[in-house]
Design an enzyme around this catalytic site. Structure first.
Site, PDB file in Angstrom:
ATOM      1  N   ARG A  90       0.876  14.458  13.009  1.00 21.80           N
ATOM      2  CA  ARG A  90       1.490  14.215  11.701  1.00 21.80           C
ATOM      3  C   ARG A  90       1.665  15.498  10.883  1.00 21.80           C
ATOM      4  O   ARG A  90       1.040  15.680   9.838  1.00 21.80           O
ATOM      5  CB  ARG A  90       0.696  13.159  10.925  1.00 21.80           C
ATOM      6  CG  ARG A  90       0.640  11.859  11.688  1.00 21.80           C
ATOM      7  CD  ARG A  90      -0.125  10.796  10.961  1.00 21.80           C
ATOM      8  NE  ARG A  90       0.690  10.047  10.021  1.00 21.80           N
ATOM      9  CZ  ARG A  90       0.254   8.978   9.371  1.00 21.80           C
ATOM     10  NH1 ARG A  90      -0.964   8.549   9.550  1.00 21.80           N
ATOM     11  NH2 ARG A  90       1.049   8.343   8.535  1.00 21.80           N
TER      12      ARG A  90
ATOM     13  N   ARG B  53      -8.963   0.380   4.224  1.00 22.05           N
ATOM     14  CA  ARG B  53      -7.971   1.303   3.677  1.00 22.05           C
ATOM     15  C   ARG B  53      -6.704   0.559   3.280  1.00 22.05           C
ATOM     16  O   ARG B  53      -6.010   0.989   2.358  1.00 22.05           O
ATOM     17  CB  ARG B  53      -7.574   2.348   4.740  1.00 22.05           C
ATOM     18  CG  ARG B  53      -8.566   3.446   4.957  1.00 22.05           C
ATOM     19  CD  ARG B  53      -7.966   4.468   5.903  1.00 22.05           C
ATOM     20  NE  ARG B  53      -6.589   4.723   5.544  1.00 22.05           N
ATOM     21  CZ  ARG B  53      -5.573   4.835   6.407  1.00 22.05           C
ATOM     22  NH1 ARG B  53      -5.779   4.787   7.686  1.00 22.05           N
ATOM     23  NH2 ARG B  53      -4.360   5.045   5.984  1.00 22.05           N
TER      24      ARG B  53
ATOM     25  N   LEU C 190       8.668  19.096   7.762  1.00 18.62           N
ATOM     26  CA  LEU C 190       9.922  18.648   7.133  1.00 18.62           C
ATOM     27  C   LEU C 190       9.810  18.663   5.608  1.00 18.62           C
ATOM     28  O   LEU C 190      10.774  18.983   4.909  1.00 18.62           O
ATOM     29  CB  LEU C 190      10.303  17.249   7.624  1.00 18.62           C
ATOM     30  CG  LEU C 190      10.535  17.119   9.137  1.00 18.62           C
ATOM     31  CD1 LEU C 190      10.722  15.666   9.543  1.00 18.62           C
ATOM     32  CD2 LEU C 190      11.765  17.936   9.551  1.00 18.62           C
TER      33      LEU C 190
ATOM     34  N   ASP D  27       4.028   0.215  12.182  1.00 20.70           N
ATOM     35  CA  ASP D  27       2.837  -0.368  11.550  1.00 20.70           C
ATOM     36  C   ASP D  27       2.601  -1.830  11.956  1.00 20.70           C
ATOM     37  O   ASP D  27       1.595  -2.423  11.555  1.00 20.70           O
ATOM     38  CB  ASP D  27       2.941  -0.274  10.016  1.00 20.70           C
ATOM     39  CG  ASP D  27       2.713   1.146   9.512  1.00 20.70           C
ATOM     40  OD1 ASP D  27       2.323   2.014  10.314  1.00 20.70           O
ATOM     41  OD2 ASP D  27       2.936   1.391   8.304  1.00 20.70           O
TER      42      ASP D  27
ATOM     43  N   CYS E 119      -4.520  12.883  12.303  1.00 21.56           N
ATOM     44  CA  CYS E 119      -5.330  11.692  12.136  1.00 21.56           C
ATOM     45  C   CYS E 119      -5.331  10.967  13.463  1.00 21.56           C
ATOM     46  O   CYS E 119      -4.744  11.435  14.425  1.00 21.56           O
ATOM     47  CB  CYS E 119      -4.798  10.818  11.019  1.00 21.56           C
ATOM     48  SG  CYS E 119      -3.226  10.107  11.411  1.00 21.56           S
TER      49      CYS E 119
ATOM     50  N   LYS F  35       0.835  -1.214   0.000  1.00 17.31           N
ATOM     51  CA  LYS F  35       0.000   0.000   0.000  1.00 17.31           C
ATOM     52  C   LYS F  35       0.866   1.259   0.000  1.00 17.31           C
ATOM     53  O   LYS F  35       0.655   2.171  -0.793  1.00 17.31           O
ATOM     54  CB  LYS F  35      -0.914   0.011   1.229  1.00 17.31           C
ATOM     55  CG  LYS F  35      -1.616   1.344   1.459  1.00 17.31           C
ATOM     56  CD  LYS F  35      -2.470   1.350   2.706  1.00 17.31           C
ATOM     57  CE  LYS F  35      -1.764   1.685   3.977  1.00 17.31           C
ATOM     58  NZ  LYS F  35      -1.485   3.115   4.220  1.00 17.31           N
ATOM     59  N   ASN F  36       1.817   1.320   0.915  1.00 12.11           N
ATOM     60  CA  ASN F  36       2.572   2.567   1.058  1.00 12.11           C
ATOM     61  C   ASN F  36       3.474   2.851  -0.143  1.00 12.11           C
ATOM     62  O   ASN F  36       3.755   4.014  -0.450  1.00 12.11           O
ATOM     63  CB  ASN F  36       3.381   2.556   2.357  1.00 12.11           C
ATOM     64  CG  ASN F  36       2.474   2.724   3.576  1.00 12.11           C
ATOM     65  OD1 ASN F  36       1.283   3.018   3.439  1.00 12.11           O
ATOM     66  ND2 ASN F  36       3.032   2.520   4.758  1.00 12.11           N
TER      67      ASN F  36
HETATM   68  C1  UD1 Z   1       4.527   6.562   6.588  1.00 13.62           C
HETATM   69  C2  UD1 Z   1       3.572   5.441   6.328  1.00 13.62           C
HETATM   70  C3  UD1 Z   1       2.961   4.942   7.632  1.00 13.62           C
HETATM   71  C4  UD1 Z   1       4.058   4.596   8.638  1.00 13.62           C
HETATM   72  C5  UD1 Z   1       5.029   5.747   8.794  1.00 13.62           C
HETATM   73  C6  UD1 Z   1       6.229   5.404   9.670  1.00 13.62           C
HETATM   74  C7  UD1 Z   1       2.742   5.973   4.104  1.00 13.62           C
HETATM   75  C8  UD1 Z   1       1.582   6.352   3.267  1.00 13.62           C
HETATM   76  N1  UD1 Z   1       2.529   5.892   5.423  1.00 13.62           N
HETATM   77  O1  UD1 Z   1       3.758   7.637   7.136  1.00 13.62           O
HETATM   78  O2  UD1 Z   1       2.174   3.777   7.348  1.00 13.62           O
HETATM   79  O3  UD1 Z   1       3.465   4.305   9.892  1.00 13.62           O
HETATM   80  O4  UD1 Z   1       5.540   6.147   7.507  1.00 13.62           O
HETATM   81  O5  UD1 Z   1       6.889   4.288   9.190  1.00 13.62           O
HETATM   82  O6  UD1 Z   1       3.810   5.695   3.610  1.00 13.62           O
HETATM   83  N2  UD1 Z   1       6.837  14.125  11.163  1.00 13.62           N
HETATM   84  C9  UD1 Z   1       7.070  15.435  11.485  1.00 13.62           C
HETATM   85  N3  UD1 Z   1       7.148  16.354  10.465  1.00 13.62           N
HETATM   86  C10 UD1 Z   1       7.020  16.004   9.152  1.00 13.62           C
HETATM   87  C11 UD1 Z   1       6.800  14.650   8.829  1.00 13.62           C
HETATM   88  C12 UD1 Z   1       6.715  13.731   9.866  1.00 13.62           C
HETATM   89  O7  UD1 Z   1       7.181  15.790  12.660  1.00 13.62           O
HETATM   90  O8  UD1 Z   1       7.112  16.877   8.278  1.00 13.62           O
HETATM   91  C13 UD1 Z   1       6.711  13.121  12.266  1.00 13.62           C
HETATM   92  C14 UD1 Z   1       5.327  12.472  12.284  1.00 13.62           C
HETATM   93  O9  UD1 Z   1       4.383  13.262  12.995  1.00 13.62           O
HETATM   94  C15 UD1 Z   1       5.612  11.160  12.986  1.00 13.62           C
HETATM   95  C16 UD1 Z   1       7.030  10.824  12.504  1.00 13.62           C
HETATM   96  O10 UD1 Z   1       7.585  12.040  12.006  1.00 13.62           O
HETATM   97  O11 UD1 Z   1       5.600  11.317  14.376  1.00 13.62           O
HETATM   98  C17 UD1 Z   1       7.066   9.777  11.401  1.00 13.62           C
HETATM   99  O12 UD1 Z   1       6.297  10.199  10.314  1.00 13.62           O
HETATM  100  P1  UD1 Z   1       6.630   9.800   8.804  1.00 13.62           P
HETATM  101  O13 UD1 Z   1       7.828   8.910   8.765  1.00 13.62           O
HETATM  102  O14 UD1 Z   1       6.643  11.028   7.982  1.00 13.62           O
HETATM  103  O15 UD1 Z   1       5.349   8.926   8.446  1.00 13.62           O
HETATM  104  P2  UD1 Z   1       4.388   9.096   7.207  1.00 13.62           P
HETATM  105  O16 UD1 Z   1       5.177   9.361   5.969  1.00 13.62           O
HETATM  106  O17 UD1 Z   1       3.284  10.026   7.567  1.00 13.62           O
END
Ligand code: UD1
Length: 455
Positions: free
Chosen positions: A133, A411, A137, A319, A128, A34-35
């Site tokens: 989230r 989902r 960054l 996950d 969410c 999915k991701n």
């Molecule tokens: C992706 C995956 C999700 C998985 C996660 C961590 C997809 C669609 N989803 O989510 O299933 O659980 O990686 O492996 O690929 N953060 C910030 N600022 C940012 C971005 C992230 O503070 O700009 C924080 C988030 O709030 C969270 C952490 O970094 O606490 C990890 O997030 P991130 O690795 O970005 O996860 P996703 O890409 O949202």
């Protein structure tokens, strides 16, 4: 005949009834990741020619991403698990709010649109169930590449200062999967070299890099913490196969361990499952390879406790945290689970407790004391992986469990019920006659839920 694209509007109001304590056996086919699929679909915006994606899972999230691309003017056609995307014409630079608000991964369109059009408007995806989230960054990295970014009434508006984005050296404060993917995609068409330091190393990041490379992008180092991208003026047509879903595979392995069942899975990429396999073996299960892409779980005689801390890859995946918690509720001792990636990802504790689990939460720690058995109960799925944990708990529990909130499950798991039924699980989906708000509340008992067989 082309298959219609699954609609993101189809929110399921049915429940899953599971009768536990059935031994599973047989083989399960693992779907595409999915991701990976979500990021790669957004990545197809980089390409002005035909992109054929194979092994695309049929999921509500994939349907929603398809709708977002279609709203931008992209042509899509689905045939089984093949998705053809043609983004030669992008008629809109603004992603529609109603769609973005339903799918956080839709923010992925920001990087490719900015790189391709020099302008992009994407509503903030918002928080969410599992945490705030933010996208700081992503935004900071794009600014370092020469974009002007403003946030106006909840919409992120980005424009390139020059004709193209410019390469930059970007250090990510945290190895965010999404930010790494956004910036890597944006950099493929930038002017010059981009270096992403402290980048995410997840297999889905590597899959996206390989997809971009198949279109002519110059990317080195994906899968390490430093990714180097040399921008090219244009990408070309591709035919690309998405990797198998390591989280779906891990979920079935844990289901095998929790129900003392021997089951095999393929296709899988064993390296992607290293931390999951290590923890399953710590609980007493054995994993054997029957072929390079096929593995089998042999359950132990009991479930041993083990501590788990979620971390960015190659650490233990967040996950898989909920599913392991379900397993460890039945262990012969105490385990400590520490969630470090998301701040609010222990909401399944309350639901597992309804089934008789003994779990105490302190901040981001859950102390799980094993109990001899779980009992079936009416429960509510609070997020995608929490719903998988409840399915596992229900399969292992005595009696009947009714799971509500299946829109979370749909989902991210393709045909979960069919796959479990093929393994011999006793479960069925029934539609429930309640309003959407009532559907979030658990029924007092499974018998009291007004159910009729799903069509
Ligand atoms: C992706 C995956 C999700 C998985 C996660 C961590 C997809 C669609 N989803 O989510 O299933 O659980 O990686 O492996 O690929 N953060 C910030 N600022 C940012 C971005 C992230 O503070 O700009 C924080 C988030 O709030 C969270 C952490 O970094 O606490 C990890 O997030 P991130 O690795 O970005 O996860 P996703 O890409 O949202």
């Amino acid at each position: 005949m082309p298959t219609p694209l699954p609609s993101g509007d189809e929110v399921d109001e049915s429940v899953l009834q599971i009768w536990g304590k059935t031994r599973l056996s047989g083989h399960v086919t693992i779907s595409g990741a999915k991701n990976s699929a979500l990021a790669i679909m957004a990545g197809a915006l980089l390409c002005p020619e035909d992109c054929r994606l194979r092994n695309v899972p049929s999921l509500v999230d994939v349907g929603r991403m398809s709708e977002i691309l279609a709203a931008l003017g992209v042509k899509l056609q689905r045939n089984g698990n093949i998705l053809d995307i043609n983004a030669s014409q992008i008629s809109q630079s603004q992603a529609p709010y109603e769609l973005v608000s339903q799918l956080r991964a839709s923010f992925f369109v920001m990087g490719p649109m900015l790189a391709r059009l020099g302008v992009a408007r994407v509503p903030l995806p918002g928080g969410c169930a599992i945490g705030a989230r933010p996208v700081d960054l992503h935004v900071r990295g794009l600014q370092q590449m020469g974009a002007d970014v403003q946030i106006d009434r909840g919409v992120v508006l980005a424009r390139t200062r020059q004709q193209r984005l410019t390469g930059a050296k970007i250090y990510l404060d945290y190895p965010s999967v999404g930010a790494t993917e956004t910036l890597m995609m944006a950099a493929t068409l930038a002017d010059g070299e981009t270096i992403l330091e402290n980048a995410a190393q997840e297999p889905e990041v590597v899959d996206l890099a390989n997809f971009c490379r198949s279109m002519g992008a110059q990317i080195r180092g994906a899968g390490t913490n430093t990714i180097i991208i040399n921008g090219v003026p244009k990408l070309h047509s591709t035919d690309y196969n998405i990797i198998p879903d390591r989280i779906e595979a891990g979920t079935f392995l844990v289901a095998g361990a929790a129900t003392y069942s021997e089951i095999s899975l393929s296709p899988i990429i064993p390296d992607h499952l290293t931390p999951v396999i290590a923890k399953l073996e710590a609980t007493g299960a054995k994993i054997v390879m029957d072929a390079p892409d096929r593995m089998r779980i042999i359950p132990g005689s009991s479930i041993r406790p083990t501590d788990i801390e979620t971390l960015p890859y190659p650490g233990f995946p967040t996950d898989m945290q909920a599913q392991f918690m379900a397993l460890l509720t039945l262990s012969e001792g105490s385990s400590v689970i520490t969630e470090t990636v998301f701040e609010n990802r222990l909401r399944h504790v309350a639901e597992l407790s309804r089934m008789g689990a003994d779990i105490r939460v302190k901040g981001n720690l859950a102390i799980v004391r094993g109990v001899p058995f779980l009992s079936g109960a009416p429960v509510v799925a609070t997020d995608l992986r929490a719903s998988a944990a409840l399915v596992i708990a229900a399969l292992a529990a005595e009696g009947q469990t009714t799971i509500q909130g299946l829109h979370h499950l749909d989902r991210g798991y393709e045909e979960l019920e069919v796959k479990l039924q093929q393994l011999g699980a006793n479960l069925k989906r029934v539609s429930i006659q309640t309003s959407p708000t009532e559907a979030e509340k658990p029924a007092t008992s499974p018998q009291e839920a007004k159910v009729k067989p799903a069509s």
